[in-house]
Structure formats: structure tokens, C-alpha cells
Design an enzyme around this catalytic site. Structure first.
Site, PDB file in Angstrom:
ATOM      1  CD  GLN A 100      -2.716   1.519   2.311  1.00 62.74           C
ATOM      2  OE1 GLN A 100      -2.099   2.026   3.240  1.00 62.74           O
ATOM      3  NE2 GLN A 100      -4.018   1.286   2.360  1.00 62.74           N
ATOM      4  CE1 TYR A 182      -2.692  10.231   7.018  1.00 64.82           C
ATOM      5  CE2 TYR A 182      -4.091   8.347   6.529  1.00 64.82           C
ATOM      6  CZ  TYR A 182      -3.376   9.101   7.438  1.00 64.82           C
ATOM      7  OH  TYR A 182      -3.336   8.733   8.763  1.00 64.82           O
ATOM      8  NE  ARG A 229      -8.326   0.368   3.434  1.00 65.60           N
ATOM      9  CZ  ARG A 229      -8.222   0.397   4.755  1.00 65.60           C
ATOM     10  NH1 ARG A 229      -7.516   1.345   5.342  1.00 65.60           N
ATOM     11  NH2 ARG A 229      -8.799  -0.520   5.486  1.00 65.60           N
ATOM     12  N   GLY A 324      -8.363  -5.824  10.572  1.00 68.08           N
ATOM     13  CA  GLY A 324      -7.213  -5.111  11.082  1.00 68.08           C
ATOM     14  C   GLY A 324      -6.831  -5.537  12.479  1.00 68.08           C
ATOM     15  NE  ARG A 325     -10.395  -2.473  15.535  1.00 61.66           N
ATOM     16  CZ  ARG A 325     -11.621  -2.074  15.892  1.00 61.66           C
ATOM     17  NH1 ARG A 325     -11.824  -1.555  17.085  1.00 61.66           N
ATOM     18  NH2 ARG A 325     -12.642  -2.204  15.069  1.00 61.66           N
TER      19      ARG A 325
END
Length: 380
Positions: A100, A182, A229, A324-325
Site C-alpha cells: 500500500q 491523506y 482504497r 485489522g485489529r
């Protein structure tokens, strides 16, 4: 058969299951040069699985792209060699891994910028709240400088170079990070993009920066090894748009025309700070809205459990789900899902920065101790 364990053609690769490891910023590159090293290779290798897909943490395309101390880069020879160790560890377990790549834009600080310059962004619009400097101190966001047309062209070229470096490092593909406030997201959304040139104003103009990056990256890897994404209705990093439905509908259609490997959608219904995996019933279900417009495979992400992941695939709102987590704390997450095993609890205090603790020391299912069953975790 479980929906999560059916094969899936994702562009040029054939996945054996649909449990994807989401991109996760961990801030553990070797300093001071942001180089991936042996600890990172161990971490990713632990989480690799036969026919499974890992998407790396967001990786800087240039020195100017930097926004967090400890985030890795992919713009120097040493960094490329470091990533080679990571891809080799994943491929040794017959897994797939995409890099990524990102530019943080205004979500940076002058202490991390070449020459101590202010961070660059579409427009001089300061983000709300605080960030961190190169030493990790909490500091107020600085008002960024508006990028010139020449700088925009250079940044687009940096994404191509990053893709070339990712190919040299052995990655199976690239994901372009266009989410979470971002730089690319800053160009997309009108709260942060106040430009009056070809990259600002209309939705078509604001999308142009992303599409030019896609063109450069697909020129390296091919369209079927590139994903993007996005985070419609996202609020990370003080991002917002006056008409998200229209904006991301256009983005989805345009990306679909380019026959990419996948579209990766962060669900706005998920509260990333919550440990209950509860979804906001009043927030839009983004994957179901944009999957048809994109027309290709969709990876959904954001607060999913095994059960909700199964349901979103059964409903054909997504084709795979990124975790993710749960992947942080469970290196063998696909096996735990497949066998119905207990899940290790994660420790938020070790998410960002540090050493092996909370990074490579989570136990596998066959070595888990009795007290590693799920328990309530207090948010940090």
C-alpha cells in the site's frame, strides 16, 4: 461452505480464502531511514497464509510523503532490500502481498519534510487538532502550503517510482491509498481541495489526481494487480465533502472503467476506536452503494467480525473482507475462523511504535494459553 473460505479471483491472483489482512500502520521501521527489517519480515510472515492476501501498512512514496515517525518508505535502495525480506517471508507460506503506497499530504509536520518545509496539500487548509513531529511529540497541525502544478506532476511520478520499487521488491501488486484524509483523499474532497485549476472545482477535476496516479501505477504492474482504497463518508484527519454520494459514485465508475484488481472500501459505519465492533445504523453502507458502480471485486473493511463478514459476502455487498485489529492479535486469524477457535485480545497500547511486544509475540492457536480467550479490552 463458509463464504469466507470460497476461492476468489482478485485480478491476476486467485485467493484460496477471503480473509484479507488490512493495511495497518505500526511504526516499527528501522530508524533513522525508515527501512523495513527483520522484525517486520517476521510480523508479516507470521500472518501469511496459503492463498491469502496481505496488504502492507501505508508506505511512503518519497521523503516528502512522510507523515509519521517510524512509517516505512519504498523510495531508497535500502528500503527496497528491506521489503524483499518481507515479501520472501510471505511467499514462503504461499501467500500474496500487496504494497500500500501513500502520500500523507497535510497530515505531516515540517520536521519530517525535506528542508523543514511546510507539508504540501491541494490547498492551504489546516487540519483540526494535533499531530506529531519527527520526535513523536504532540504538536498542533501546521497550515500546509498549496502544491504547485510542477510538484503535483512530481508526486504522480513518485507513485510510479514506488510501484517500480514494489515490483523489484517482489510484491504481487500495489494498493493506492486514497482514503482516510491523506493526500489523494484531500484532492478528492472539497473541504480540503479549494483549487481553481485542473485539479480543483468539479468532481471530475478533483478526481483527476487519483486517476493520473492509477495510470502511472498500472503502467508498472498492469491493471489487474492494482487496487485502490477509498473511505466514503469518512471523518479521519478532518476530511469531508459536501456531496459524498456523488463524489464516490464518480470515483467508483471511473476506477471500474480501468478494470482494476479490486476496490477497497472503508465502511463509515464502523467506529475504529470501539472494541465492541458495533456498527452505526445511521451511517451509510458504502460497499453496497458502490460495488455495482465499480463492477469488479470489492474488499470491505471496518469493524467486521467473522459473522458480519460472512453476511456481507452472502449479501454480495462485498467479495472479501479486510480485518485489522483482529489480525494484529491473531497471526493465524484465517485458521481461527475456519476452526471456530478463540481469539486473542489485542492491546491498543502497543499498536504504534515499540518493539516485538504486541507485534510478533501474540500466540498461535496451537500454542495459546487458557487465558488468551476473548475478553473486554478498555480503549486507550
Amino acid at each position: 461452505m463458509s463464504a469466507l473460505f470460497q476461492p476468489l479471483n482478485l485480478g491476476a491472483i486467485l485467493l484460496k480464502h477471503r480473509v484479507v489482512m488490512a493495511p495497518l500502520t505500526r511504526l516499527r521501521s528501522q530508524q533513522p531511514d525508515d527501512v523495513p527489517h527483520g522484525l517486520n519480515a517476521e510480523y508479516y510472515g507470521q500472518r501469511a497464509s496459503d492463498g491469502g492476501l496481505i496488504i502492507t501498512e501505508a508506505t511512503d512514496t518519497s521523503e516528502q510523503a512522510r507523515g509519521y515517525p517510524g512509517a516505512p518508505g519504498i523510495y531508497t535502495a535500502d528500503q527496497v532490500r528491506g521489503w524483499q525480506g518481507v515479501t520472501e517471508a510471505v511467499h514462503a507460506k504461499q501467500g500474496f502481498i500487496f504494497s500500500q503506497i501513500w502520500h500523507t499530504g497535510r497530515i505531516s509536520h515540517s520536521s519530517m519534510q525535506p528542508g523543514g518545509r511546510l507539508p504540501g496539500a491541494p490547498s492551504a487548509v489546516v487540519a483540526a487538532g494535533n499531530h506529531m513531529d519527527r520526535q513523536g511529540n504532540v504538536v498542533p497541525f501546521e497550515t500546509p502550503r498549496a502544491l504547485t502544478l510542477g510538484e503535483i506532476e512530481e508526486i504522480i511520478g513518485d507513485f510510479r517510482k514506488a510501484a517500480e520499487h514494489a515490483l523489484a521488491a517482489g510484491f504481487d501488486g500495489v494498493e493506492i491509498h486514497s482514503a482516510n484524509g491523506y493526500l489523494i483523499d484531500q484532492f478528492l474532497q472539497d473541504h480540503t481541495n479549494r483549487r481553481e485549476d485542473a485539479y480543483g472545482g468539479s468532481i471530475e477535476n478533483r478526481t483527476q489526481f487519483l486517476l493520473e496516479i492509477v495510470e502511472q501505477v498500472t503502467g508498472v504492474f498492469g491493471h489487474d494487480r492494482v487496487g485502490v482504497r477509498i473511505a466514503p463518508w469518512g471523518v479521519s484527519a478532518d476530511i469531508r465533502d459536501s456531496d459524498p454520494q456523488a463524489l464516490f459514485s464518480h470515483v467508483s465508475v471511473e476506477l471500474g472503467k480501468r478494470k482494476l484488481a479490486y476496490l477497497h472500501i472503508v465502511e463509515p459505519r464502523a467506529n475504529q476506536r470501539s472494541d465492541t465492533n458495533a456498527l452505526d445504523p445511521n451511517a451509510p453502507d458504502a460497499s453496497s452503494r458502490f460495488k455495482g458502480l465499480f463492477g469488479g471485486p470489492v474488499i470491505a473493511a471496518g469493524g467486521f467480525t467473522q459473522e458480519t463478514a460472512e453476511s456481507v459476502i452472502h449479501a454480495r455487498h462485498a467479495d472479501a473482507v479486510a480485518f485489522g485489529r483482529l489480525f494484529i492479535a491473531n497471526p493465524d486469524l484465517p485458521d481461527r475462523f475456519r476452526m471456530g477457535g478463540p481469539l486473542n485480545p489485542y492491546d491498543r497500547a502497543t499498536f504504534y511504535g515499540g518493539d516485538a511486544r504486541g507485534y510478533t509475540d501474540y500466540p498461535y492457536l496451537d500454542t495459546a494459553t487458557p487465558d488468551s480467550s476473548p475478553k473486554t479490552v478498555t480503549p486507550q
